[in-house]
Write a protein that holds these residues in place. Structure first.
Motif, short mmCIF file in Angstrom:
data_model
loop_
_atom_site.label_atom_id
_atom_site.label_comp_id
_atom_site.label_asym_id
_atom_site.label_seq_id
_atom_site.Cartn_x
_atom_site.Cartn_y
_atom_site.Cartn_z
N SER A 64 33.33 -12.92 20.96
CA SER A 64 33.22 -13.65 22.23
C SER A 64 31.84 -13.48 22.87
O SER A 64 31.51 -14.19 23.81
N THR A 65 31.04 -12.54 22.37
CA THR A 65 29.71 -12.31 22.95
C THR A 65 28.59 -12.87 22.07
O THR A 65 27.41 -12.64 22.34
N ARG A 66 28.96 -13.59 21.02
CA ARG A 66 27.94 -13.96 20.03
C ARG A 66 27.59 -15.44 20.00
O ARG A 66 27.03 -15.92 19.01
N ASP A 67 27.88 -16.14 21.06
CA ASP A 67 27.63 -17.58 21.05
C ASP A 67 26.18 -17.94 20.72
O ASP A 67 25.92 -18.95 20.06
N GLU A 68 25.24 -17.10 21.17
CA GLU A 68 23.83 -17.41 20.89
C GLU A 68 23.55 -17.44 19.39
O GLU A 68 22.82 -18.30 18.90
N ALA A 69 24.12 -16.47 18.69
CA ALA A 69 23.90 -16.41 17.24
C ALA A 69 24.55 -17.61 16.55
O ALA A 69 24.00 -18.20 15.61
N TYR A 70 25.74 -18.00 17.04
CA TYR A 70 26.42 -19.14 16.42
C TYR A 70 25.64 -20.42 16.71
O TYR A 70 25.50 -21.29 15.85
N HIS A 71 25.13 -20.51 17.94
CA HIS A 71 24.33 -21.67 18.32
C HIS A 71 23.09 -21.76 17.42
O HIS A 71 22.77 -22.83 16.89
N ALA A 72 22.43 -20.62 17.23
CA ALA A 72 21.22 -20.61 16.39
C ALA A 72 21.55 -21.06 14.97
O ALA A 72 20.77 -21.80 14.34
N ALA A 73 22.70 -20.65 14.47
CA ALA A 73 23.09 -21.06 13.11
C ALA A 73 23.31 -22.57 13.05
O ALA A 73 22.88 -23.24 12.10
N VAL A 74 23.94 -23.09 14.08
CA VAL A 74 24.20 -24.53 14.12
C VAL A 74 22.89 -25.32 14.21
O VAL A 74 22.72 -26.35 13.56
N VAL A 75 21.93 -24.79 14.97
CA VAL A 75 20.63 -25.45 15.07
C VAL A 75 19.96 -25.51 13.69
O VAL A 75 19.39 -26.52 13.30
N ARG A 76 20.09 -24.42 12.95
CA ARG A 76 19.50 -24.41 11.59
C ARG A 76 20.18 -25.40 10.66
O ARG A 76 19.53 -26.09 9.88
N LEU A 77 21.48 -25.46 10.76
CA LEU A 77 22.21 -26.40 9.91
C LEU A 77 21.86 -27.83 10.29
O LEU A 77 21.70 -28.70 9.43
N ASP A 78 21.71 -28.04 11.59
CA ASP A 78 21.38 -29.37 12.08
C ASP A 78 19.99 -29.78 11.61
O ASP A 78 19.78 -30.91 11.15
N LEU A 90 22.66 -30.98 7.94
CA LEU A 90 23.94 -30.62 7.31
C LEU A 90 25.16 -30.77 8.22
O LEU A 90 26.28 -30.55 7.78
N VAL A 91 24.93 -31.11 9.49
CA VAL A 91 26.09 -31.27 10.38
C VAL A 91 26.11 -32.68 10.98
O VAL A 91 25.07 -33.35 11.06
N TYR A 92 27.28 -33.11 11.38
CA TYR A 92 27.40 -34.41 12.03
C TYR A 92 28.52 -34.38 13.06
O TYR A 92 29.42 -33.53 12.98
N ASP A 93 28.43 -35.30 14.03
CA ASP A 93 29.47 -35.40 15.05
C ASP A 93 30.73 -36.00 14.45
O ASP A 93 30.67 -37.00 13.73
N CYS A 94 31.85 -35.39 14.76
CA CYS A 94 33.12 -35.89 14.26
C CYS A 94 34.04 -36.16 15.45
O CYS A 94 34.33 -35.25 16.22
N ALA A 143 25.20 -19.74 1.83
CA ALA A 143 24.05 -20.24 1.06
C ALA A 143 23.24 -21.23 1.91
O ALA A 143 22.01 -21.19 1.91
N MET A 144 23.92 -22.09 2.66
CA MET A 144 23.20 -23.05 3.51
C MET A 144 22.40 -22.34 4.58
O MET A 144 21.34 -22.80 4.99
N LEU A 145 22.92 -21.22 5.06
CA LEU A 145 22.23 -20.45 6.10
C LEU A 145 21.20 -19.48 5.52
O LEU A 145 20.43 -18.87 6.24
N GLY A 146 21.25 -19.35 4.19
CA GLY A 146 20.31 -18.44 3.55
C GLY A 146 20.58 -16.98 3.86
O GLY A 146 19.65 -16.18 3.93
N VAL A 147 21.84 -16.64 4.05
CA VAL A 147 22.17 -15.24 4.34
C VAL A 147 22.90 -14.60 3.16
O VAL A 147 23.45 -15.28 2.30
#
Ligand code: GLU
Length: 315
Positions: free
Chosen positions: A81-95, A99-103, A222-226
């Protein structure tokens, strides 16, 4: 390219949406044994992505239950619940990688469960409805006030997973997964990959209900390179009707078993025996770690008998 970290690190990753039951406890014991047998570290991460269902009291009860069992950890890493920034950063990289699209598909349209974990048993395959929406159609839907989820383009062929318990598991059909729900909550699949990498987890030991999701998580890593951890999926604990233990099996929570007078050593011994380790004599976790090899645990689900456990626990 980062090599495999030198120090083994396993983790407990409980969701505090209820009390810990025998199934969670057994998985935690096996994760602990797997890490400690190799001199590794054990981390605790509270997986409270689902704010509606998770509560701090349950997280505290889970910590107390782990301690009671004798399962210690070296570090508690930040709760989801405290990690939204990291998740946001991952989504920015995928975007950025396209690799991501609005559904815009509604849950009803998809007729799939939305719970981050509830959907894990049999991940439904997304039919691809919004994969190639035109810009006009997308603007139109946004103008109508429809809020999109964010979906990840998965490869048609998922990577095979080499599981330490199950061996080679061929990648099943892809299917694009939601990484951020329409209400803004990040999806479990994204969070767990980001977190395990950030926490330096080398070895994931978890219930085999998550085995069908693992290929997607490996693809996402793999997409995130981690770094991709090693996986060991362990059998679930089920009741006499073959139903996987859940929050509703109140008699098999650690709290209930403790109240019934069972001692932690008796429970640890019984859980270990159910995995093919020892004869079921009372034991502390540390007494079982020597030579433990997760590849050799029993593969069939365990059907515990609460009354027998309580009897054994009292003697
Ligand atoms: N939080 C999940 C659970 O409690 C475990 C997820 C995982 O181990 O990857 O079932």
């Amino acid at each position: 390219h980062a090599g495999r970290p030198a120090v083994t690190a396993g983790r407990f990753a409980p969701s505090p949406s209820g009390l810990m039951h025998l199934g969670n406890a057994r998985t935690a014991l096996l994760a602990w044994l797997d890490a400690r047998a190799r001199g590794g570290r054990v981390l605790l991460r509270i997986e409270d992505l689902d704010r509606d269902r998770c509560r701090p009291e349950f997280a505290e009860a889970i910590r107390a239950d782990l301690r009671w069992l004798g399962l210690d950890w070296d570090e508690e890493t930040p709760a989801q619940s405290t990690r939204d920034e990291a998740y946001h950063a991952a989504v920015v990289r995928l975007d950025a990688a396209g690799l991501v699209y609005d559904c815009f598909c509604t849950r009803r349209e998809l007729a799939v469960a939305s719970a981050p974990h509830g959907a894990a048993d049999e991940p439904p395959t997304y039919p691809g409805t919004c994969r190639d929406l035109t810009a006009e159609r997308r603007s139109q839907l946004l103008a109508e006030g429809r809020r999109p989820a964010l979906r990840l383009r998965m490869p048609d062929n998922l990577p095979r997973v080499v599981d330490r318990v199950h061996g080679v598991v061929e990648g099943s059909g892809g299917g694009d997964i939601v990484v951020r729900r329409a209400d803004g909550l990040y999806a479990y699949q994204l969070a767990v990959v980001v977190d395990d990498a950030a926490d330096g987890v080398t070895d994931v030991v978890r219930g085999d209900d998550l085995l069908p999701s693992t290929g997607r998580q490996v693809a996402l890593a793999a997409m995130l390179g981690v770094q991709v951890p090693a996986y060991a999926h362990v059998p679930l604990v089920i009741d006499e009707d073959g139903v996987r233990l859940a929050k509703r099996h109140a008699a098999l929570t650690l709290l209930a078993l403790r109240k019934a007078g069972i001692r932690p050593e008796a429970l640890v011994g019984a859980m270990a025996a159910s995995a093919g380790l020892g004869e079921g004599h009372p034991a502390r976790p540390g007494e079982l770690a020597g030579g433990f090899d997760i590849a050799r645990i029993r593969r069939d689900p365990w059907v515990p008998d609460a009354a027998a456990l309580a009897d054994a626990g009292r003697v």
